[in-house]
Design a protein around this motif. Structure first.
Motif, PDB file in Angstrom:
ATOM      1  N   ASN A 224       0.844  -1.203   0.000  1.00  0.00           N
ATOM      2  CA  ASN A 224       0.000   0.000   0.000  1.00  0.00           C
ATOM      3  C   ASN A 224       0.881   1.256   0.000  1.00  0.00           C
ATOM      4  OD1 ASN A 224       0.825  -0.318   2.631  1.00  0.00           O
ATOM      5  ND2 ASN A 224      -1.209  -0.934   3.377  1.00  0.00           N
TER       6      ASN A 224
ATOM      7  N   THR B  85     -11.691  -5.796  -0.703  1.00  0.00           N
ATOM      8  CA  THR B  85     -11.483  -5.312   0.664  1.00  0.00           C
ATOM      9  C   THR B  85     -12.210  -6.236   1.630  1.00  0.00           C
ATOM     10  OG1 THR B  85     -11.990  -3.599   2.295  1.00  0.00           O
ATOM     11  CG2 THR B  85     -13.360  -3.616   0.342  1.00  0.00           C
ATOM     12  N   ILE B  86     -11.553  -6.578   2.709  1.00  0.00           N
ATOM     13  CA  ILE B  86     -12.262  -7.376   3.721  1.00  0.00           C
ATOM     14  C   ILE B  86     -13.308  -6.519   4.419  1.00  0.00           C
ATOM     15  CG2 ILE B  86     -10.343  -8.973   4.142  1.00  0.00           C
ATOM     16  CD1 ILE B  86      -9.963  -7.441   6.874  1.00  0.00           C
ATOM     17  N   ASP B  87     -13.190  -5.183   4.308  1.00  0.00           N
ATOM     18  CA  ASP B  87     -14.074  -4.289   5.064  1.00  0.00           C
ATOM     19  C   ASP B  87     -15.488  -4.209   4.473  1.00  0.00           C
ATOM     20  OD1 ASP B  87     -11.737  -3.730   6.462  1.00  0.00           O
ATOM     21  OD2 ASP B  87     -11.304  -1.949   5.266  1.00  0.00           O
TER      22      ASP B  87
ATOM     23  N   MET C 212     -11.250  -5.620  12.663  1.00  0.00           N
ATOM     24  CA  MET C 212     -10.918  -4.629  11.633  1.00  0.00           C
ATOM     25  C   MET C 212     -12.177  -4.038  10.997  1.00  0.00           C
ATOM     26  SD  MET C 212      -7.663  -6.163   9.622  1.00  0.00           S
ATOM     27  CE  MET C 212      -5.986  -5.902  10.225  1.00  0.00           C
ATOM     28  N   GLY C 213     -11.966  -3.222   9.977  1.00  0.00           N
ATOM     29  CA  GLY C 213     -13.104  -2.659   9.241  1.00  0.00           C
ATOM     30  C   GLY C 213     -12.956  -1.189   8.896  1.00  0.00           C
ATOM     31  N   ARG C 214     -11.825  -0.598   9.290  1.00  0.00           N
ATOM     32  CA  ARG C 214     -11.613   0.842   9.088  1.00  0.00           C
ATOM     33  C   ARG C 214     -12.769   1.631   9.698  1.00  0.00           C
ATOM     34  NH1 ARG C 214      -9.520   2.627   3.230  1.00  0.00           N
ATOM     35  NH2 ARG C 214     -11.488   1.727   2.568  1.00  0.00           N
TER      36      ARG C 214
ATOM     37  N   GLU D 151     -12.678  -1.502  15.033  1.00  0.00           N
ATOM     38  CA  GLU D 151     -11.507  -0.645  15.291  1.00  0.00           C
ATOM     39  C   GLU D 151     -11.819   0.843  15.151  1.00  0.00           C
ATOM     40  OE1 GLU D 151      -8.403  -1.546  12.478  1.00  0.00           O
ATOM     41  OE2 GLU D 151      -9.711  -1.336  10.753  1.00  0.00           O
TER      42      GLU D 151
ATOM     43  N   HIS E 131      -4.443  -9.056  12.092  1.00  0.00           N
ATOM     44  CA  HIS E 131      -4.276  -9.568  10.732  1.00  0.00           C
ATOM     45  C   HIS E 131      -4.642 -11.031  10.574  1.00  0.00           C
ATOM     46  CE1 HIS E 131      -2.292  -5.717  10.596  1.00  0.00           C
ATOM     47  NE2 HIS E 131      -2.443  -5.759   9.284  1.00  0.00           N
TER      48      HIS E 131
ATOM     49  N   ARG F 279      -7.170 -11.269   7.966  1.00  0.00           N
ATOM     50  CA  ARG F 279      -6.808 -11.163   6.542  1.00  0.00           C
ATOM     51  C   ARG F 279      -6.024 -12.355   6.047  1.00  0.00           C
ATOM     52  NH1 ARG F 279      -4.879  -5.265   5.857  1.00  0.00           N
ATOM     53  NH2 ARG F 279      -3.015  -6.217   5.014  1.00  0.00           N
TER      54      ARG F 279
HETATM   55  O1  F6P Z   1      -8.756  -2.194   4.675  1.00  0.00           O
HETATM   56  C1  F6P Z   1      -8.417  -3.462   5.137  1.00  0.00           C
HETATM   57  C2  F6P Z   1      -7.772  -3.389   6.478  1.00  0.00           C
HETATM   58  O2  F6P Z   1      -7.480  -4.702   6.901  1.00  0.00           O
HETATM   59  C3  F6P Z   1      -8.547  -2.616   7.525  1.00  0.00           C
HETATM   60  O3  F6P Z   1      -9.607  -3.363   8.062  1.00  0.00           O
HETATM   61  C4  F6P Z   1      -7.455  -2.267   8.496  1.00  0.00           C
HETATM   62  O4  F6P Z   1      -7.748  -1.082   9.186  1.00  0.00           O
HETATM   63  C5  F6P Z   1      -6.273  -2.045   7.607  1.00  0.00           C
HETATM   64  O5  F6P Z   1      -6.536  -2.707   6.388  1.00  0.00           O
HETATM   65  C6  F6P Z   1      -4.968  -2.538   8.166  1.00  0.00           C
HETATM   66  O6  F6P Z   1      -3.976  -2.220   7.265  1.00  0.00           O
HETATM   67  P1  F6P Z   1      -2.456  -2.656   7.386  1.00  0.00           P
HETATM   68  O7  F6P Z   1      -2.299  -3.855   6.516  1.00  0.00           O
HETATM   69  O8  F6P Z   1      -1.717  -1.503   6.862  1.00  0.00           O
HETATM   70  O9  F6P Z   1      -2.166  -2.977   8.816  1.00  0.00           O
END
Ligand code: F6P
Length: 354
Positions: free
Chosen positions: A75, A142-144, A186-188, A239, A277, A280
Motif C-alpha cells: 500500500n 477489501t475485507i471491510d 478490523m473494518g476501518r 476498530e 491480521h 486477513r
Molecule cells: O482495509 C483493510 C484493512 O485490513 C482494515 O480493516 C485495516 O484497518 C487495515 O486494512 C490494516 O492495514 P495494514 O495492513 O496496513 O495494517
C-alpha cells in the motif's frame, strides 16, 4: 496474441489468488491471452529489471484456496506519489512516476491492466486511465466490504468467519471464568465485519463506528446479563468505534471500551483481544472462492468486450461492470436503522447506545 497485465494493490484479502486463477484459466486457457503478473502492485513496472510473472495454466495450480497474493502487494506503491524506495529494496526518483508506468507497458507490449484492489488502488487505476491513457479494468477487493459499488467483496466473508470462530473460542473461556471479554476487529471506518461477525458469533454487545457508544449503554447489557444468571459477556468492538461523548480518537478502540466498563464496574474481570491480521490471513471460505472466481471471469469478459474503465461488481447476485469513477466514490457504511442492525437488536444484541 493479446498481452494483458494483472496486479494486486493495497492490503491483501483472501480470494485474490482465486481471482488470479480465474483470470488465468479463462483469459489464457480459453481466450488465448498472454497474461503477465506484475509484482508488488505498480512497482513491478517501475523497477529494473521489471518484476513480472508469466501466468499460465500450470502456474495457477493450487491458487483457489491459497491466501494472500502470489503477485505480492503493497500500500506504498502509488506511482503518482512514489516514495523513493520499494519493499523489494529498489530505489528511484520519488514523486510522480505515472508516465513510467505507461512507458513500461508500451515497451512490454501490454495492452491493458486488470487491477485488483480497494478504493485507493482503483482511484490510482482511474487516474492512470485519465492522465496516461492506460486501459484498466478493476476488480474490487477489501475485507471491510465498504465499497458501495458492489454488494459484496471477496475476503469479507472469510474475515467474518474468522471473527465468528474467535468468538466461539472466547465464549467457552468467558463462561468458565465469568469474564467480560472484548474482541477488537478490523473494518476501518465501517462496522460490517463487527456487525456480521458479532451476530454470527453470538456477541452480547457489538460496538460499531456508525453507532457511537456510551459506558452506561454497554454496562447496562453486562448488568442485565448478570441479573439473569449470565455473569459473562462477549463484546465485539470495531476498530473505528467511537464513544458518543468524544471526538474520533484513533487506535485502541476495545481498550477504551474496557476502560469505560472498568470505571463503572470496577469488579469486572476484563480481557481484551485484538484479532488483527488473523482476519486477513489464510485461505478464502467457499463463498469468497466462488465470488472471486465470478469476478475474475467478469474481468475477462469486460476486457473482451472492450469495456475498459469499469469495475467488476456484484449487484443483485449478478456480475456487472460499473464505471470506475462512480465505483470508487461511494463508500458504504452500516445503516443504524437498517435491517441487519434491527435483526441484531431483535435477538438481544446491544450496540452500547441505549
Ligand atoms: O482495509 C483493510 C484493512 O485490513 C482494515 O480493516 C485495516 O484497518 C487495515 O486494512 C490494516 O492495514 P495494514 O495492513 O496496513 O495494517
Amino acid at each position: 496474441m493479446r498481452r494483458i497485465g494483472i496486479l494486486t494493490g493495497g492490503g491483501d484479502a483472501p480470494g485474490l489468488n482465486a481471482v488470479i486463477r480465474a483470470v488465468t484459466k479463462y483469459g489464457v486457457g480459453q481466450r488465448g491471452w498472454e497474461l503477465i503478473g506484475i509484482e508488488d502492485s505498480f512497482n513491478g513496472l517501475l523497477e529494473r529489471p521489471y518484476r513480472l510473472q508469466t501466468l499460465s495454466m500450470p502456474s495457477c495450480r493450487g491458487l483457489l484456496a491459497r491466501g494472500g497474493t502470489v503477485l505480492g502487494t503493497t500500500n506504498k506503491g502509488d506511482p503518482f506519489a512514489w516514495r523513493g524506495t520499494s519493499k523489494s529494496g529498489a530505489t528511484g526518483k520519488p514523486g510522480n512516476r505515472s508516465v513510467e508506468v505507461r512507458e513500461a507497458m508500451e515497451e512490454l507490449g501490454m495492452e491493458g491492466l486488470i487491477v485488483l484492489g480497494g478504493d485507493g488502488t482503483q482511484g490510482i487505476a482511474w487516474r492512470l486511465m485519465q492522465e496516461q491513457g492506460i486501459k484498466v479494468v478493476g476488480v474490487p477487493k477489501t475485507i471491510d466490504n465498504d465499497l458501495g459499488a458492489t454488494d459484496l467483496c471477496f475476503g469479507f466473508q472469510s474475515a467474518v468467519d474468522c471473527v465468528a470462530d474467535a468468538l466461539d473460542r472466547l465464549h467457552t473461556t468467558a463462561e468458565s471464568h465469568d469474564r467480560v471479554l472484548l474482541l477488537e476487529v478490523m473494518g476501518r471506518d465501517a462496522g460490517w465485519i463487527a456487525l456480521h461477525g458479532g451476530i454470527s458469533g453470538g456477541a452480547d454487545v457489538v460496538v460499531i463506528p456508525e453507532i457511537p457508544w456510551t459506558g452506561e449503554g454497554i454496562c447496562r447489557k453486562i448488568i442485565e446479563r448478570q441479573q439473569v444468571g449470565r455473569p459473562f459477556s462477549l463484546i465485539v468492538v470495531a476498530e473505528g468505534a467511537r464513544p458518543a461523548d468524544e471526538g474520533i480518537i484513533p487506535g485502541q478502540a476495545a481498550q477504551r471500551v474496557a476502560d469505560a466498563i472498568k470505571a463503572r464496574l470496577p469488579d469486572t474481570d476484563l480481557r481484551v483481544t485484538v484479532l488483527g491480521h488473523l482476519q486477513r490471513g489464510g485461505g478464502p471460505v467457499a463463498v469468497d472462492r466462488l465470488l472471486a472466481t465470478r469476478m475474475g471471469v467478469g474481468a475477462v469478459d469486460l476486457v473482451e468486450a472492450g469495456r475498459w474503465g469499469e469495475l467488476v461488481c456484484l449487484r443483485n447476485n449478478a456480475i456487472i461492470g460499473v464505471p470506475l469513477q462512480e465505483a470508487v466514490s461511494v463508500y458504504r457504511t452500516v445503516d443504524p436503522a437498517g435491517d441487519t442492525v434491527r435483526v441484531a437488536r431483535a435477538v438481544g444484541v446491544s450496540f452500547g447506545d441505549r
